[in-house]
Scaffold this active site. Structure first.
Site, short mmCIF file in Angstrom:
data_model
loop_
_atom_site.label_atom_id
_atom_site.label_comp_id
_atom_site.label_asym_id
_atom_site.label_seq_id
_atom_site.Cartn_x
_atom_site.Cartn_y
_atom_site.Cartn_z
N SER A 289 -2.08 -5.13 -4.55
CA SER A 289 -3.17 -4.17 -4.50
C SER A 289 -3.76 -4.04 -3.09
O SER A 289 -3.09 -3.58 -2.18
CB SER A 289 -4.24 -4.58 -5.52
OG SER A 289 -5.21 -3.58 -5.70
N ASP A 300 2.75 0.14 8.82
CA ASP A 300 3.01 1.56 9.10
C ASP A 300 2.48 1.99 10.46
O ASP A 300 3.05 2.86 11.12
CB ASP A 300 2.36 2.44 8.02
CG ASP A 300 3.18 2.49 6.74
OD1 ASP A 300 4.22 1.80 6.68
OD2 ASP A 300 2.78 3.20 5.80
N LYS A 314 2.06 -3.31 -6.49
CA LYS A 314 1.07 -2.64 -7.35
C LYS A 314 0.53 -1.41 -6.61
O LYS A 314 -0.39 -1.50 -5.82
CB LYS A 314 -0.07 -3.59 -7.71
CG LYS A 314 -1.13 -2.97 -8.61
CD LYS A 314 -2.22 -3.99 -8.93
CE LYS A 314 -3.30 -3.38 -9.81
NZ LYS A 314 -4.24 -2.54 -9.05
#
Length: 544
Positions: A289, A300, A314
């Site tokens: 999460s 990223d 998740k």
């Protein structure tokens, strides 16, 4: 009169507009109302006319849980006590006995007494099974018995517990406890700081900033952020954690839903604490999460090197919705996407297999995305580390042993048979591992592989087709080979199991604080992080 007529004309038109717009907003409204009416009348008739007495509360509880079981495991119903527990978890403080408790195999067990808090001062230990709280017998208590341990600071609670087969009774004075999102931070060497972030409650970002500044003040020029075992929490706090290391106005996460108002983009809103300090983020299969939002975003944006094992996967966002009588429902409202546009959800709860289990996204179906500097990253299976550590990955055998709580139970038995006083000198020896294997045999540990399940199903089909006599010999050979595999699997995973056992045993003697100190000198992932951070050309090569 004319004014009255105008009202009469306008009102029906307004009602038509409302009706049309409402119908356009949700075409399922009639179907929902119809099903509610059917259920209400059925529930009433059942409770009024069933041959034996019924318990409406239990029936409704079963009905709700059965309905939600068809969805994902994060959409849940909370009774009044559950709502309070959830509020405590997010707030970061509560009043109770100062111990982590969990239901293990229908038993309420002390998992970890927090050092120097009430349970610890009263002498409670990990592995103690609480069988009675004041006059309430846990075996007869249907709700979450752990809630009975909470209460006002200064109040007394009498606990009856089982330890190593003996029944004991003790009185504990409840006290206030702050649940730290950052339970540990310290220097590993002269220029590298170590921050453990264990949950994303309301104090997560403020405590992480405090830890980072404190470490920088004593010479930290590199940071290891440990998110291993962090199950997540508040989405906004995940954005704030990323904001510590990236500029204001940077996209961190996007949520997409069928309900338009839940489609949101989350950008950093503050000035960063440090844009340039090299960062290594540690994750494993229990990082989920909000942990995945942080590690995925920093990956990223090419802002940190991610080390460890693939995260849980998740990719779903929940929101609490208040219901009547103080109850609440946590509903999955959207999926989240990292800055590159990937959703890292690993399990598909809406396309289940023939047994009703969620299916896992296959590697061949992963889609490639690009980081800010053009590195390839993939969706569909959690956050894949830049540097994968073999010892961090779970295998079927380690997962099965952990699911049976056998590592926890062995550590309990070990604690009462052995004395350890030197943290830095401790090792989990080969003789200790042999003792663990004997413990598995003593407790009849056995696990069924997917191959075994498939073979069992195949032999049943063969019986129906009267082919079982033809293939019995081959079938028995396969079963024997699988049994040999399971015997050797424990030995094959000796290193991974030894590390799991070592960590659990250290906590018994030196608490979590001792484990973090031990990690700094002995943990494989931390050693790898130090190796990369100590060589900036290697660090930059990974990110570029």
């Amino acid at each position: 009169m004319k004014r009255f007529l105008n009202k009469k004309i306008i009102l029906p038109i307004a009602l038509v507009v409302v009706f049309v717009s409402s119908t356009a907003f949700n075409s399922n409204f009639f179907e929902i109302a119809k099903q509610i009416e059917i259920f209400t009348t059925m529930f009433k008739e059942l409770n009024m006319n069933y041959v034996d007495d019924t318990n409406p509360g239990d029936l409704m509880d079963t009905a709700i849980k059965s309905m939600l079981n068809e969805l994902d495991p994060y959409t849940k119903f909370y009774n009044e006590q559950d709502v309070q527990s959830s509020r405590i978890n997010n707030a970061g403080d509560y009043t109770g006995i100062g111990a982590k408790v969990r239901t293990l195999k229908d038993k309420l067990v002390i998992v970890e007494p927090y050092k120097d808090y009430a349970a610890d001062k009263a002498g409670l230990k990990a592995g103690d099974e609480i069988i009675k709280i004041d006059n309430v017998d846990i075996t007869d208590f249907k709700d979450d018995a752990g809630n009975l341990l909470q209460g006002a600071a200064g109040t007394e609670v009498t606990l009856t517990y089982r330890r190593q087969g003996k029944i004991n009774t003790i009185k504990v004075i409840r006290e206030s406890l702050e649940i730290n999102a950052v339970p540990h931070y310290s220097m590993i060497n002269e220029d590298t700081g170590y921050i453990v972030l264990r949950k994303f409650n309301k104090k997560a970002s403020s405590q992480t900033i405090k830890a980072l500044n404190s470490l920088k003040n004593v010479g930290a020029k590199k940071i290891i952020l440990d998110l291993r075992g962090n199950p997540g929490g508040l989405l906004n706090e995940a954005v704030n954690i990323v904001n510590i290391f990236v500029p204001k106005g940077q996209l961190v996460v996007t949520t997409k839903s069928k309900v338009k108002k839940y489609n949101k983009t989350y950008y950093t809103k503050r000035d960063p604490v440090d844009l340039n300090i090299p960062v290594a983020v540690l994750i494993n299969g229990r990082s989920a999460s909000a942990s995945e939002i942080v590690s995925g975003a920093l990956q990223d944006l090419d802002r940190a090197v991610v080390i460890g094992a693939r995260s849980f996967g998740k990719g779903l966002v929940q929101r609490p919705k208040p219901l009547t009588y103080g109850t609440q429902m946590k509903i999955t409202i959207s999926r989240y996407y990292t800055p590159s546009g990937r959703c890292i959800q690993a399990l598909d709860y809406w396309n289940r297999d023939e047994k009703g289990n969620a299916t896992r996204t296959k590697k061949e179906n992963y889609k490639a995305f690009k980081t800010k500097k053009g590195r390839a990253v993939f969706d569909g299976g959690g956050v894949q580390p830049d540097i994968e550590i073999a010892e961090s990955k779970q295998t079927p055998i380690t997962k099965a042993i952990e699911n049976e709580n056998l590592i926890f139970d062995f550590a309990t038995e070990y604690f009462y048979k052995n004395k350890i006083s030197d943290l830095n000198g401790y090792t989990f020896s080969s003789s200790d591992f042999e003792a663990f294997k004997n413990y598995l045999k003593k407790n009849n540990f056995n696990f069924e592989t997917k191959t075994e399940k498939a073979l069992s199903e195949a032999i049943e089909v063969a019986k129906e087709e009267e082919l079982n006599n033809t293939i019995t010999s081959e079938y028995n050979q396969l079963v024997s080979a699988l049994e040999n595999y399971k015997t050797s699997a424990v030995n094959k995973d000796k290193e991974k199991l030894s590390l799991l056992l070592r960590d659990e045993i250290i906590k018994r003697y030196f608490y979590s604080e001792g484990l973090y100190e031990y990690y700094k000198a002995n943990n494989t992932e931390i050693k790898k992080a130090l190796d990369i951070l100590s060589n900036l050309s290697k660090y930059n090569k990974i990110l570029n």
